[in-house]
Scaffold this motif. Structure first.
Motif, PDB file in Angstrom:
ATOM      1  N   GLN A  74     -14.593  13.720   0.509  1.00  0.00           N
ATOM      2  CA  GLN A  74     -13.317  13.341   1.122  1.00  0.00           C
ATOM      3  C   GLN A  74     -12.213  14.246   0.602  1.00  0.00           C
ATOM      4  OE1 GLN A  74     -13.855   9.375  -0.767  1.00  0.00           O
ATOM      5  NE2 GLN A  74     -11.662   9.537  -1.297  1.00  0.00           N
ATOM      6  N   ASN A  75     -11.267  14.588   1.478  1.00  0.00           N
ATOM      7  CA  ASN A  75     -10.201  15.505   1.111  1.00  0.00           C
ATOM      8  C   ASN A  75      -8.943  14.794   0.633  1.00  0.00           C
ATOM      9  OD1 ASN A  75      -9.963  14.571   3.803  1.00  0.00           O
ATOM     10  ND2 ASN A  75      -8.391  16.102   4.221  1.00  0.00           N
ATOM     11  N   ASP A  76      -8.948  13.466   0.625  1.00  0.00           N
ATOM     12  CA  ASP A  76      -7.787  12.712   0.152  1.00  0.00           C
ATOM     13  C   ASP A  76      -8.258  11.324  -0.274  1.00  0.00           C
ATOM     14  OD1 ASP A  76      -5.216  12.090  -0.519  1.00  0.00           O
ATOM     15  OD2 ASP A  76      -4.362  12.346   1.487  1.00  0.00           O
ATOM     16  N   ASP A  77      -7.400  10.642  -1.047  1.00  0.00           N
ATOM     17  CA  ASP A  77      -7.720   9.276  -1.452  1.00  0.00           C
ATOM     18  C   ASP A  77      -7.802   8.367  -0.223  1.00  0.00           C
ATOM     19  OD1 ASP A  77      -7.400  10.287  -4.002  1.00  0.00           O
ATOM     20  OD2 ASP A  77      -5.313   9.668  -4.134  1.00  0.00           O
TER      21      ASP A  77
ATOM     22  N   THR B 264      -4.013   4.268   3.928  1.00  0.00           N
ATOM     23  CA  THR B 264      -3.402   5.557   3.612  1.00  0.00           C
ATOM     24  C   THR B 264      -4.032   6.639   4.494  1.00  0.00           C
ATOM     25  OG1 THR B 264      -4.999   5.934   1.832  1.00  0.00           O
ATOM     26  CG2 THR B 264      -2.901   4.899   1.230  1.00  0.00           C
ATOM     27  N   ASP B 265      -3.389   7.825   4.506  1.00  0.00           N
ATOM     28  CA  ASP B 265      -3.820   8.845   5.466  1.00  0.00           C
ATOM     29  C   ASP B 265      -5.154   9.497   5.104  1.00  0.00           C
ATOM     30  OD1 ASP B 265      -3.026  10.430   3.357  1.00  0.00           O
ATOM     31  OD2 ASP B 265      -1.258  11.234   4.359  1.00  0.00           O
TER      32      ASP B 265
ATOM     33  N   VAL C 289       0.864  -1.174   0.000  1.00  0.00           N
ATOM     34  CA  VAL C 289       0.000   0.000   0.000  1.00  0.00           C
ATOM     35  C   VAL C 289       0.901   1.224   0.000  1.00  0.00           C
ATOM     36  CG1 VAL C 289      -1.628   1.393   1.343  1.00  0.00           C
ATOM     37  CG2 VAL C 289      -2.002  -1.063   1.095  1.00  0.00           C
ATOM     38  N   GLY C 290       0.627   2.179  -0.918  1.00  0.00           N
ATOM     39  CA  GLY C 290       1.447   3.377  -1.012  1.00  0.00           C
ATOM     40  C   GLY C 290       0.621   4.617  -1.231  1.00  0.00           C
ATOM     41  N   ASP C 291       1.259   5.760  -1.046  1.00  0.00           N
ATOM     42  CA  ASP C 291       0.595   7.051  -1.184  1.00  0.00           C
ATOM     43  C   ASP C 291       1.558   8.002  -1.887  1.00  0.00           C
ATOM     44  OD1 ASP C 291      -0.878   9.343  -1.028  1.00  0.00           O
ATOM     45  OD2 ASP C 291      -1.111   9.345   1.145  1.00  0.00           O
ATOM     46  N   VAL C 292       1.232   8.371  -3.126  1.00  0.00           N
ATOM     47  CA  VAL C 292       2.069   9.287  -3.900  1.00  0.00           C
ATOM     48  C   VAL C 292       1.775  10.717  -3.452  1.00  0.00           C
ATOM     49  CG1 VAL C 292       2.599  10.131  -6.221  1.00  0.00           C
ATOM     50  CG2 VAL C 292       2.083   7.707  -5.858  1.00  0.00           C
ATOM     51  N   SER C 293       2.817  11.537  -3.363  1.00  0.00           N
ATOM     52  CA  SER C 293       2.617  12.940  -2.995  1.00  0.00           C
ATOM     53  C   SER C 293       1.734  13.625  -4.027  1.00  0.00           C
ATOM     54  CB  SER C 293       3.966  13.660  -2.890  1.00  0.00           C
ATOM     55  OG  SER C 293       4.639  13.642  -4.132  1.00  0.00           O
ATOM     56  N   GLY C 294       0.823  14.471  -3.560  1.00  0.00           N
ATOM     57  CA  GLY C 294      -0.069  15.185  -4.460  1.00  0.00           C
ATOM     58  C   GLY C 294      -1.327  14.395  -4.764  1.00  0.00           C
TER      59      GLY C 294
ATOM     60  N   PHE D 205     -10.913  12.015  11.562  1.00  0.00           N
ATOM     61  CA  PHE D 205     -11.360  10.713  12.046  1.00  0.00           C
ATOM     62  C   PHE D 205     -10.420  10.186  13.124  1.00  0.00           C
ATOM     63  CE2 PHE D 205     -11.852   6.043  11.621  1.00  0.00           C
ATOM     64  CZ  PHE D 205     -13.210   5.949  11.854  1.00  0.00           C
ATOM     65  N   GLY D 206      -9.123  10.253  12.886  1.00  0.00           N
ATOM     66  CA  GLY D 206      -8.131   9.957  13.918  1.00  0.00           C
ATOM     67  C   GLY D 206      -7.768   8.490  14.048  1.00  0.00           C
ATOM     68  N   GLU D 207      -6.565   8.237  14.495  1.00  0.00           N
ATOM     69  CA  GLU D 207      -6.052   6.876  14.646  1.00  0.00           C
ATOM     70  C   GLU D 207      -6.705   6.145  15.824  1.00  0.00           C
ATOM     71  OE1 GLU D 207      -1.847   7.181  14.809  1.00  0.00           O
ATOM     72  OE2 GLU D 207      -1.629   7.825  12.721  1.00  0.00           O
ATOM     73  N   ALA D 208      -7.069   6.888  16.879  1.00  0.00           N
ATOM     74  CA  ALA D 208      -7.715   6.250  18.027  1.00  0.00           C
ATOM     75  C   ALA D 208      -9.072   5.667  17.618  1.00  0.00           C
ATOM     76  CB  ALA D 208      -7.892   7.257  19.167  1.00  0.00           C
ATOM     77  N   ARG D 209      -9.823   6.396  16.791  1.00  0.00           N
ATOM     78  CA  ARG D 209     -11.110   5.888  16.338  1.00  0.00           C
ATOM     79  C   ARG D 209     -10.922   4.704  15.385  1.00  0.00           C
ATOM     80  NH1 ARG D 209     -15.535  10.215  14.482  1.00  0.00           N
ATOM     81  NH2 ARG D 209     -14.448  11.207  16.236  1.00  0.00           N
TER      82      ARG D 209
END
Length: 558
Positions: free
Chosen positions: A535-538, A484-485, A363-368, A498-502
């Motif tokens: 959503q603001n990101d993939d 991904t984030d 799993v990866g996340d390209v900048s932009g 949303f957060g990592e704790a949730r």
């Protein structure tokens, strides 16, 4: 091709400028400058009307050109030094050609002599078309306006509209030796000659820019029946140099937008413009402004349609680089969810056939975001599949992949990626992490923890990087999640993430810890958190785990 060259503050490299380039610290910027003195969206460079304009986007530390802080915007010249935070860039555009202007003489007469007229503001009711004319002449002029409206109403090319108009002006106004149309770029204060015509033979047509700017700034039509006897016209030297005697100039505007001016000029003192000529020209200018507005709207719609078609095709192509279904080896379960923020995205996930009894999950996340990120993702997808064949060490795979991507990366693009290699016989999990979020594992009875993995460096930043791995055991009934984030950073309209704790709470919730249940719960929770907000990101979720046998399940319950 114009470029920005980094001269100091960061390692030197070149960035080719497109029609619009956003500069900032954010990974979504077109040119990312990763320094704390640079705002997330610091400045932009936009090409308009044949020039490049630098604009500050409300940055905290300001934007500078040749060590002087700019206001909202400034036109750039070849060799200008641009200061953004602690970074110094050079604007490089050696092939630029200067915009040339034609000059059309136009004049104002303040006297009360017949034929002298100034309208302080051009708007509906500023004049009566038939005033001072015979019924036949008034009817002819009304027919002319109707003819102009029909002629330009079905034309969507600006130059074609203006060429048609200046031709009709010479036909209708026998006093005129010349007619011209000049467009106005309000954002950059530029005058752009578009159409001009002389009666009979002649050379180039000159325009007094200062007079045109006065017409635009005051939104007033200017008429001079005799420029030599008009004291207000003495400041426009161009008019006297050209020996013009009568001039008429009106603005083309619709609503609050000034599109430019129409202008007529003649040299015969016996044939001058009168007030009724101005009223007619105002009507023609109004029709022309509406036609220009429609032409620009049509162009935007056509461009938008082309973009949507391209993105639709790009979406189909990108889907071909991502898995259509998850693998299903005996004793294991895999599942995924993928949702780009735009029609195409920069998230990557893949299932790799590394060797017999070994499956790779990446799993990866390209900048932009958008098309540039999607193209980089496509390259990543093909390269990792090729490099993973026959190699069971994820550190070696990432090292080779990193070197290949570093050779191809442009404009500071990079990718974070985590690669897990699963031995299907033993359940041993070997993980190499290139700057990505560490995988989360759901143990039996709902305990959720992050796998301890060395973070390493993102891919495509540096060559010859050694990647460290970590080895973990995966027991029956346990599931691993890669993401991904766009998941943990999913924001409501109020900015709540949303957060990592949730995430951990949703993963561990309930008795069912198989990968499909984990992915479904987490996906539903994120959608519920967004509550319809885009959503603001993939968003990418990939989970896998070992299944319990019936005996193991009974033993677990006991």
């Amino acid at each position: 091709m114009a470029k920005l060259l980094i001269r100091s503050g960061l390692p030197p490299f070149e960035h080719e400028l497109r029609e619009s380039t956003v500069i900032g610290r954010a990974s979504s910027a077109d040119l990312t400058l990763s320094l704390p003195t640079v705002s997330r969206r610091h400045a932009s460079v936009v090409r308009r009307a044949g020039v490049y304009v630098l604009a500050d986007l409300g940055s905290g530390n300001g934007t500078y050109v040749n060590r002087e802080r700019i206001g909202e915007s400034r036109m750039l010249e070849d060799g200008d030094l641009i200061g953004i935070g602690d970074v110094m860039l050079e604007f490089f555009w050696p092939e630029r050609t200067e915009t040339t202007y034609s000059d059309v003489p136009l004049h104002l007469e303040e006297s009360s002599e017949p034929g002298g007229a100034v309208l302080d503001r051009i708007e509906a009711g500023g004049g009566v078309l038939g005033e001072g004319l015979t019924d036949e002449a008034a009817a002819r002029r009304i027919r002319l306006l109707n003819d102009v409206s029909r002629s330009v109403g079905n034309t969507f090319e600006e130059e074609q509209i203006l060429d048609l108009i200046v031709g009709k002006l010479l036909d209708e106004f026998p006093q005129a030796d010349s007619a011209a149309a000049v467009l106005y770029d309000e954002e950059h204060g530029l005058l752009v000659p578009k159409a001009s015509r002389l009666r009979g033979e002649g050379t180039e047509l000159d325009i007094s820019r200062s007079l045109i700017r006065q017409v635009i700034e005051t939104r007033s039509g200017i008429l001079s029946a005799d420029t030599r006897g008009d004291s207000a016209m003495q400041k426009f030297q161009t008019l006297h140099d050209l020996q013009l005697r009568t001039v008429l100039c009106v603005p083309m505007f619709s609503g609050e937008i000034v599109y430019g001016v129409l202008q007529l000029a003649g040299s015969d003192p016996r044939r001058v413009f009168v007030r009724e000529d101005m009223v007619l020209l105002l009507g023609i200018a109004g029709q022309t402004a509406l036609a220009l507005a429609n032409a620009r709207l049509h162009e935007r719609l056509v461009q938008q349609e082309l973009i949507e078609k391209d993105l639709e095709l790009a979406t189909k192509i990108q889907q071909g680089f991502l898995p259509n279904e998850a693998p299903s080896p005996r004793g294991y379960e895999f599942d995924f969810r993928y949702s780009p923020a735009l029609q195409v995205g920069g998230d990557y996930f893949g299932f790799l056939n590394i060797a017999e009894n070994v499956i790779g999950v990446a799993v990866g996340d390209v900048s932009g975001k958008g098309v540039s990120a999607a193209l980089f993702m496509a390259r990543l997808s093909s390269d990792i599949r090729y490099l993973a064949v026959g190699r069971t060490d994820p550190a070696e795979i990432l090292a080779r992949l990193n070197d290949r991507l570093a050779d191809q990366a442009r404009d500071g693009m990079f990718v974070t990626l985590v690669l897990c290699c699963i031995d299907l016989e033993t359940g041993e999990l070997t993980v190499a992490n290139a700057g990505h979020h560490p995988p989360l594992v759901r143990r039996r009875f709902g305990l959720v923890e992050a796998l301890d993995t060395p973070p390493n460096c993102p891919l495509a930043v540096l060559r010859d990087v050694d990647f460290e791995v970590s080895v973990h055991g995966l027991e029956p009934g346990e599931a691993v999640l890669l993401y991904t984030d766009g998941v943990n950073e999913a924001e409501t309209s109020e900015g709540e993430q949303f957060g990592e704790a949730r995430m951990a709470s949703e993963i561990g919730r309930g008795d069912d810890g198989n990968p499909r249940a984990v992915v479904q719960r987490l996906d539903d929770a994120v959608r519920g958190h967004l509550a319809g907000q885009p959503q603001n990101d993939d968003i990418t979720l990939v989970a896998f785990g070992r299944l319990e046998t019936e005996a193991e399940a009974v033993e677990s319950e006991g």
